[in-house]
Scaffold this motif. Structure first.
Motif, short mmCIF file in Angstrom:
data_model
loop_
_atom_site.label_atom_id
_atom_site.label_comp_id
_atom_site.label_asym_id
_atom_site.label_seq_id
_atom_site.Cartn_x
_atom_site.Cartn_y
_atom_site.Cartn_z
N ILE A 39 0.87 -1.17 0.00
CA ILE A 39 0.00 0.00 0.00
C ILE A 39 0.91 1.22 0.00
O ILE A 39 1.57 1.50 1.00
CB ILE A 39 -0.92 0.01 1.23
CG1 ILE A 39 -1.75 -1.28 1.29
CG2 ILE A 39 -1.85 1.23 1.20
CD1 ILE A 39 -2.56 -1.42 2.56
N PRO A 40 0.98 1.94 -1.11
CA PRO A 40 1.96 3.04 -1.23
C PRO A 40 1.52 4.32 -0.51
O PRO A 40 1.58 5.41 -1.07
CB PRO A 40 2.05 3.25 -2.73
CG PRO A 40 0.71 2.88 -3.24
CD PRO A 40 0.25 1.74 -2.37
N ILE A 41 1.08 4.17 0.74
CA ILE A 41 0.71 5.31 1.57
C ILE A 41 1.68 5.37 2.75
O ILE A 41 1.71 4.46 3.58
CB ILE A 41 -0.74 5.20 2.09
CG1 ILE A 41 -1.72 5.14 0.93
CG2 ILE A 41 -1.06 6.35 3.04
CD1 ILE A 41 -1.84 6.43 0.14
N PHE A 42 2.52 6.38 2.79
CA PHE A 42 3.52 6.54 3.85
C PHE A 42 4.36 5.26 4.04
O PHE A 42 4.66 4.86 5.16
CB PHE A 42 2.85 6.95 5.16
CG PHE A 42 2.50 8.41 5.21
CD1 PHE A 42 3.42 9.35 5.64
CD2 PHE A 42 1.24 8.86 4.82
CE1 PHE A 42 3.11 10.70 5.68
CE2 PHE A 42 0.92 10.21 4.84
CZ PHE A 42 1.85 11.13 5.28
N ASN A 43 4.73 4.65 2.93
CA ASN A 43 5.58 3.45 3.01
C ASN A 43 7.05 3.77 2.70
O ASN A 43 7.86 2.86 2.58
CB ASN A 43 5.07 2.37 2.06
CG ASN A 43 5.19 2.76 0.60
OD1 ASN A 43 5.33 3.94 0.27
ND2 ASN A 43 5.15 1.77 -0.29
N GLU A 44 7.38 5.06 2.58
CA GLU A 44 8.76 5.49 2.39
C GLU A 44 9.03 6.67 3.31
O GLU A 44 8.15 7.12 4.06
CB GLU A 44 8.99 5.88 0.93
CG GLU A 44 8.83 4.73 -0.06
CD GLU A 44 9.07 5.17 -1.49
OE1 GLU A 44 9.21 6.40 -1.73
OE2 GLU A 44 9.13 4.30 -2.38
N THR A 45 10.26 7.18 3.27
CA THR A 45 10.62 8.32 4.11
C THR A 45 9.82 9.55 3.68
O THR A 45 9.74 9.87 2.51
CB THR A 45 12.12 8.61 4.00
OG1 THR A 45 12.85 7.46 4.46
CG2 THR A 45 12.51 9.81 4.86
N ARG A 46 9.24 10.21 4.67
CA ARG A 46 8.43 11.41 4.41
C ARG A 46 8.83 12.52 5.38
O ARG A 46 9.31 12.25 6.49
CB ARG A 46 6.93 11.11 4.57
CG ARG A 46 6.41 10.08 3.57
CD ARG A 46 6.39 10.66 2.17
NE ARG A 46 5.88 9.72 1.18
CZ ARG A 46 6.61 9.10 0.28
NH1 ARG A 46 7.91 9.29 0.25
NH2 ARG A 46 6.06 8.28 -0.58
N GLY A 47 8.61 13.75 4.98
CA GLY A 47 8.95 14.89 5.82
C GLY A 47 7.80 15.85 5.96
O GLY A 47 6.75 15.71 5.32
N GLY A 48 8.02 16.86 6.79
CA GLY A 48 6.99 17.86 7.00
C GLY A 48 7.52 18.97 7.89
O GLY A 48 8.73 19.20 7.97
N TYR A 49 6.63 19.61 8.59
CA TYR A 49 7.02 20.76 9.41
C TYR A 49 6.29 20.74 10.74
O TYR A 49 5.28 20.04 10.92
CB TYR A 49 6.74 22.07 8.66
CG TYR A 49 5.27 22.30 8.34
CD1 TYR A 49 4.44 22.98 9.24
CD2 TYR A 49 4.73 21.84 7.14
CE1 TYR A 49 3.10 23.19 8.95
CE2 TYR A 49 3.39 22.07 6.84
CZ TYR A 49 2.58 22.74 7.75
OH TYR A 49 1.26 22.93 7.46
N THR A 50 6.82 21.52 11.70
CA THR A 50 6.19 21.66 13.01
C THR A 50 6.08 23.14 13.36
O THR A 50 6.87 23.96 12.90
CB THR A 50 6.99 20.94 14.11
OG1 THR A 50 8.29 21.55 14.22
CG2 THR A 50 7.14 19.47 13.80
N MET A 51 5.11 23.46 14.21
CA MET A 51 4.97 24.78 14.81
C MET A 51 4.67 24.57 16.29
O MET A 51 3.92 23.67 16.65
CB MET A 51 3.86 25.58 14.14
CG MET A 51 4.13 25.90 12.68
SD MET A 51 2.87 26.96 11.93
CE MET A 51 1.46 25.84 11.95
N SER A 52 5.29 25.41 17.13
CA SER A 52 5.20 25.17 18.57
C SER A 52 5.14 26.48 19.33
O SER A 52 5.74 27.49 18.93
CB SER A 52 6.40 24.35 19.04
OG SER A 52 6.35 24.09 20.42
N ALA A 53 4.42 26.48 20.47
CA ALA A 53 4.37 27.62 21.36
C ALA A 53 3.98 27.16 22.75
O ALA A 53 3.14 26.25 22.90
CB ALA A 53 3.38 28.67 20.85
N GLY A 54 4.60 27.75 23.77
CA GLY A 54 4.25 27.36 25.12
C GLY A 54 5.11 28.04 26.16
O GLY A 54 5.89 28.96 25.86
#
Length: 320
Positions: free
Chosen positions: A80-95
């Motif tokens: 199933i070729p859904i997230f079956n390889e290396t994937r990236g993205g971003y984060t946002m944070s506050a606290g």
């Protein structure tokens, strides 16, 4: 695959309140005349409270065991070729955070940050469908997937501190607990081509208007399965005196000990039990054919990344 017990939340938040307690009882803040002296004197303990916000990147590494079946037909293996390889993205944070500095060289920091993780993917599908056992069509498609979740991150860092003039440099390590609060996933097919003829129209699914529907068209829904995580965090920090306040700048990296390595343990299909494995009844038989009826129709992705990192900047107040 269970979430971190609620007791762990209480322990982490109790630590945050315990460390912040002395700060509320210390009424005398820094004054401008003490800005340079405060980082160089040997006061037994100083307490800092502040706010940080920032952004960074997140990584989902390639899982193991992505081939789910050996099947017959043109394609010898089924995955199933859904997230079956290396994937990236971003984060946002506050606290917010509280910090204790002891004898100028040892620190303890506890924070509570709302952090949003977003993983992105573009998938190219290329497979064959067989009609009535003798007519084979080549199907190509493109899709876009997104996995997003928000968690309360509670890092507990032990820090080695080096005061230098009007700055304080530190290196901190420790556990980071992430308590999942909200999640969503999306799956959008943007293009379908059959035997070189491109299907036109609006927002498509893999089923679309193809007739007959190919086996892959069974997969129509992508969901998020909210999970908690435990990270190991390394944090390089600088605190700069600015009048009565400090400006903290952090570069951090966190590795997720809770992320599973096998694809079956990261992805569940509709009707699976609590173990989170891809269900056997929703997979084609060993050595058999892939059909619309035995192809998974819904996937659930665990809301865990492999690691994430970034930079935070904020403002803080130090009490003597």
């Amino acid at each position: 695959m269970t979430r971190i017990p609620r007791l762990a939340r209480l322990v982490a938040l109790t630590s945050l309140l315990a460390l912040s307690g002395p700060a509320f009882g210390a009424p005398t803040p820094l004054t401008g005349a003490d800005d340079l002296d405060v980082l160089s004197t040997g006061t037994p303990a100083r307490f800092i409270m502040g706010f940080k916000a920032g952004a960074g990147g997140t990584l989902w590494d390639e899982p193991n065991d992505t081939v789910l079946r050996n099947v017959s037909g043109t394609d010898p293996t089924f995955d199933i070729p859904i997230f079956n390889e290396t994937r990236g993205g971003y984060t946002m944070s506050a606290g917010f955070f509280v910090e204790g500095i002891f004898y100028e060289y040892l620190g303890l920091e506890v924070g509570a940050y709302f952090t949003q993780h977003t993983l992105l993917e573009k998938t190219d599908w290329n497979y064959f469908e067989t009609v009535n056992g003798n007519v084979t069509h080549q199907v190509e498609a493109k899709s876009e997937e997104e996995l997003q979740w928000t968690a309360i991150h509670v890092p507990i860092l032990i820090k080695a501190v080096v005061p230098s003039g009007n700055t304080r440099i530190s290196l901190g390590v420790g556990p980071e607990f992430a308590f999942g609060e909200w999640s969503r996933a999306s799956f959008k097919v943007t293009e379908v081509t059959t035997d070189g003829v491109r299907q036109v129209g609006g927002d498509l699914t893999l089923g679309g208007s193809l007739d007959p529907a190919p086996p892959r068209a069974a997969l129509r829904t992508l969901r998020a399965n909210l999970q908690d995580s435990v990270y190991f965090t390394v944090n390089f920090g600088i605190e700069i005196v600015a009048g009565d306040f400090l400006i903290p700048i952090d570069i951090h990296w966190s590795y997720n000990f809770s992320q599973e390595s096998a694809y079956r343990q990261r992805v569940a299909t509709l009707g699976c039990d609590s173990t989170g494995l891809v269900c056997e009844e929703r997979l084609p038989p060993e050595g058999g054919a892939v059909t619309f009826d035995n192809h998974p129709n819904t996937l659930e992705l665990q809301t865990r990344d492999t690691m994430y990192g970034g930079i935070n900047i904020g403002i803080a107040y130090q009490f003597d």
